[in-house]
Design a protein around this motif. Structure first.
Motif, PDB file in Angstrom:
ATOM      1  N   LYS A  66      45.927  52.418  48.620  1.00 45.27           N
ATOM      2  CA  LYS A  66      47.338  52.350  48.452  1.00 45.27           C
ATOM      3  C   LYS A  66      47.963  52.318  49.619  1.00 45.27           C
ATOM      4  CE  LYS A  66      50.191  55.065  45.412  1.00 45.27           C
ATOM      5  NZ  LYS A  66      50.496  56.226  44.637  1.00 45.27           N
ATOM      6  N   ASP A  67      48.910  51.632  49.668  1.00 43.54           N
ATOM      7  CA  ASP A  67      49.836  51.299  51.121  1.00 43.54           C
ATOM      8  C   ASP A  67      51.247  51.118  50.401  1.00 43.54           C
ATOM      9  OD1 ASP A  67      50.892  50.145  53.452  1.00 43.54           O
ATOM     10  OD2 ASP A  67      48.960  50.045  53.994  1.00 43.54           O
ATOM     11  N   PRO A  68      52.160  51.594  51.129  1.00 42.53           N
ATOM     12  CA  PRO A  68      53.708  51.314  50.837  1.00 42.53           C
ATOM     13  C   PRO A  68      53.873  49.841  51.184  1.00 42.53           C
ATOM     14  CG  PRO A  68      53.510  52.738  52.730  1.00 42.53           C
ATOM     15  CD  PRO A  68      52.171  52.558  52.069  1.00 42.53           C
ATOM     16  N   ASP A  69      53.291  49.095  51.965  1.00 43.47           N
ATOM     17  CA  ASP A  69      53.677  47.756  52.196  1.00 43.47           C
ATOM     18  C   ASP A  69      52.956  46.910  51.219  1.00 43.47           C
ATOM     19  OD1 ASP A  69      53.784  44.974  52.849  1.00 43.47           O
ATOM     20  OD2 ASP A  69      52.974  45.588  55.063  1.00 43.47           O
ATOM     21  N   PRO A  70      53.617  46.221  50.320  1.00 41.77           N
ATOM     22  CA  PRO A  70      52.813  45.368  49.319  1.00 41.77           C
ATOM     23  C   PRO A  70      51.919  44.320  49.605  1.00 41.77           C
ATOM     24  CG  PRO A  70      55.215  44.920  49.468  1.00 41.77           C
ATOM     25  CD  PRO A  70      55.155  46.108  50.293  1.00 41.77           C
ATOM     26  N   ALA A  71      52.104  44.010  50.722  1.00 40.89           N
ATOM     27  CA  ALA A  71      51.202  42.914  51.419  1.00 40.89           C
ATOM     28  C   ALA A  71      49.979  43.360  51.813  1.00 40.89           C
ATOM     29  CB  ALA A  71      51.803  41.907  52.387  1.00 40.89           C
ATOM     30  N   SER A  72      49.816  44.902  51.979  1.00 38.77           N
ATOM     31  CA  SER A  72      48.569  45.261  52.622  1.00 38.77           C
ATOM     32  C   SER A  72      47.746  46.151  51.750  1.00 38.77           C
ATOM     33  CB  SER A  72      48.993  46.265  53.895  1.00 38.77           C
ATOM     34  OG  SER A  72      48.057  47.021  54.485  1.00 38.77           O
ATOM     35  N   GLY A  73      46.548  45.999  51.918  1.00 39.31           N
ATOM     36  CA  GLY A  73      45.690  47.250  50.873  1.00 39.31           C
ATOM     37  C   GLY A  73      45.385  46.231  49.709  1.00 39.31           C
ATOM     38  N   TRP A  74      45.666  45.340  49.363  1.00 41.59           N
ATOM     39  CA  TRP A  74      45.210  44.316  48.238  1.00 41.59           C
ATOM     40  C   TRP A  74      45.378  42.890  48.219  1.00 41.59           C
ATOM     41  CZ3 TRP A  74      48.461  41.025  45.183  1.00 41.59           C
ATOM     42  CH2 TRP A  74      49.651  41.141  45.620  1.00 41.59           C
ATOM     43  N   GLY A  75      44.789  42.100  47.532  1.00 40.17           N
ATOM     44  CA  GLY A  75      44.780  40.734  47.551  1.00 40.17           C
ATOM     45  C   GLY A  75      43.679  39.926  46.798  1.00 40.17           C
ATOM     46  N   TRP A  76      44.019  38.671  46.722  1.00 43.58           N
ATOM     47  CA  TRP A  76      43.102  37.785  46.043  1.00 43.58           C
ATOM     48  C   TRP A  76      42.200  37.269  47.041  1.00 43.58           C
ATOM     49  CZ3 TRP A  76      43.142  36.828  40.699  1.00 43.58           C
ATOM     50  CH2 TRP A  76      44.210  37.114  39.995  1.00 43.58           C
ATOM     51  N   VAL A  77      40.815  37.613  46.460  1.00 44.02           N
ATOM     52  CA  VAL A  77      39.562  36.923  47.401  1.00 44.02           C
ATOM     53  C   VAL A  77      38.777  36.318  46.597  1.00 44.02           C
ATOM     54  CG1 VAL A  77      39.919  39.140  48.939  1.00 44.02           C
ATOM     55  CG2 VAL A  77      38.495  39.040  47.177  1.00 44.02           C
ATOM     56  N   ARG A  78      38.149  35.504  47.329  1.00 43.42           N
ATOM     57  CA  ARG A  78      37.008  34.662  46.658  1.00 43.42           C
ATOM     58  C   ARG A  78      35.841  35.549  46.413  1.00 43.42           C
ATOM     59  NH1 ARG A  78      38.349  29.799  45.951  1.00 43.42           N
ATOM     60  NH2 ARG A  78      39.639  28.947  47.462  1.00 43.42           N
ATOM     61  N   TRP A  79      35.423  35.229  45.117  1.00 36.93           N
ATOM     62  CA  TRP A  79      34.144  35.785  44.594  1.00 36.93           C
ATOM     63  C   TRP A  79      33.029  35.430  45.498  1.00 36.93           C
ATOM     64  CZ3 TRP A  79      32.151  39.961  42.660  1.00 36.93           C
ATOM     65  CH2 TRP A  79      30.807  39.814  42.308  1.00 36.93           C
ATOM     66  N   ASP A  80      32.232  36.394  45.887  1.00 30.83           N
ATOM     67  CA  ASP A  80      30.833  36.206  46.769  1.00 30.83           C
ATOM     68  C   ASP A  80      30.119  37.484  46.630  1.00 30.83           C
ATOM     69  OD1 ASP A  80      28.959  35.840  48.518  1.00 30.83           O
ATOM     70  OD2 ASP A  80      30.323  34.960  50.091  1.00 30.83           O
ATOM     71  N   PRO A  81      29.108  37.379  46.218  1.00 24.60           N
ATOM     72  CA  PRO A  81      28.323  38.706  45.986  1.00 24.60           C
ATOM     73  C   PRO A  81      27.770  39.238  47.132  1.00 24.60           C
ATOM     74  CG  PRO A  81      27.194  37.119  44.784  1.00 24.60           C
ATOM     75  CD  PRO A  81      28.598  36.289  45.435  1.00 24.60           C
ATOM     76  N   ALA A  82      27.985  38.424  48.472  1.00 22.98           N
ATOM     77  CA  ALA A  82      27.526  38.826  49.861  1.00 22.98           C
ATOM     78  C   ALA A  82      28.858  39.947  50.340  1.00 22.98           C
ATOM     79  CB  ALA A  82      27.547  37.850  50.817  1.00 22.98           C
ATOM     80  N   THR A  83      29.904  39.816  49.607  1.00 21.68           N
ATOM     81  CA  THR A  83      31.112  40.548  50.138  1.00 21.68           C
ATOM     82  C   THR A  83      31.921  41.534  49.045  1.00 21.68           C
ATOM     83  OG1 THR A  83      32.686  38.703  49.945  1.00 21.68           O
ATOM     84  CG2 THR A  83      31.821  38.834  52.050  1.00 21.68           C
ATOM     85  N   ILE A  84      31.553  41.283  47.936  1.00 23.00           N
ATOM     86  CA  ILE A  84      32.150  42.018  46.727  1.00 23.00           C
ATOM     87  C   ILE A  84      30.970  42.353  45.866  1.00 23.00           C
ATOM     88  CG2 ILE A  84      33.783  42.027  44.843  1.00 23.00           C
ATOM     89  CD1 ILE A  84      35.382  40.010  46.600  1.00 23.00           C
ATOM     90  N   GLN A  85      30.759  43.549  45.424  1.00 22.85           N
ATOM     91  CA  GLN A  85      29.472  44.055  44.584  1.00 22.85           C
ATOM     92  C   GLN A  85      29.962  44.977  43.579  1.00 22.85           C
ATOM     93  OE1 GLN A  85      26.457  45.417  47.268  1.00 22.85           O
ATOM     94  NE2 GLN A  85      26.407  43.438  48.419  1.00 22.85           N
ATOM     95  N   PRO A  86      29.587  45.181  42.605  1.00 22.30           N
ATOM     96  CA  PRO A  86      29.896  46.356  41.369  1.00 22.30           C
ATOM     97  C   PRO A  86      29.629  47.530  42.443  1.00 22.30           C
ATOM     98  CG  PRO A  86      28.707  44.796  40.306  1.00 22.30           C
ATOM     99  CD  PRO A  86      28.567  44.195  41.914  1.00 22.30           C
ATOM    100  N   LEU A  87      30.433  48.575  42.051  1.00 24.78           N
ATOM    101  CA  LEU A  87      29.781  49.977  42.651  1.00 24.78           C
ATOM    102  C   LEU A  87      28.762  50.630  41.814  1.00 24.78           C
ATOM    103  CD1 LEU A  87      30.789  52.134  44.715  1.00 24.78           C
ATOM    104  CD2 LEU A  87      32.242  53.155  42.908  1.00 24.78           C
ATOM    105  N   THR A  88      27.631  50.753  42.606  1.00 18.20           N
ATOM    106  CA  THR A  88      26.510  51.359  42.147  1.00 18.20           C
ATOM    107  C   THR A  88      26.087  52.401  43.378  1.00 18.20           C
ATOM    108  OG1 THR A  88      24.896  49.897  43.329  1.00 18.20           O
ATOM    109  CG2 THR A  88      25.730  49.463  40.983  1.00 18.20           C
TER     110      THR A  88
END
Length: 100
Positions: A66-88
């Motif tokens: 959570k960040d007051p700057d709307p351009a920081s702390g979130w974004g659209w990213v390419r799906w790649d299992p090496a960099t994004i994984q379900p939380l387990t």
């Protein structure tokens, strides 16, 4: 206007703004999934809230802080299992986010 953070070599790749704004409708799906994301040079927990199909593949909207700057702390990213994984539990441990 804020700048995008520095891209580290192992980070999730941000979606191409030109492709995101491209012509035509692309399928989108809402989602609510806790993930771990390699961003800003380290693994971080995040909330994946939307999927979008682009001509080059799937991208997802993730918020990792959570960040007051709307351009920081979130974004659209390419799906790649090496960099994004379900939380387990195993994923947390592998990313070094488990109990010390």
């Amino acid at each position: 206007m804020s700048q995008q953070p520095h891209q580290h070599p192992d980070d999730a790749v941000r979606a191409d703004p030109a492709e995101m704004a491209g012509p035509g409708r692309t399928p989108m799906r809402d989602a609510w999934q806790i993930v771990i994301l390699h961003i800003e040079g380290r693994w971080q927990p995040g909330l994946l809230t939307q999927w979008r199909r682009l001509p080059s593949g799937w991208v997802c909207l993730v918020r990792w802080r959570k960040d007051p700057d709307p351009a920081s702390g979130w974004g659209w990213v390419r799906w790649d299992p090496a960099t994004i994984q379900p939380l387990t539990a195993a994923g947390l441990e592998a990313a070094g986010l488990g109990e010390p």
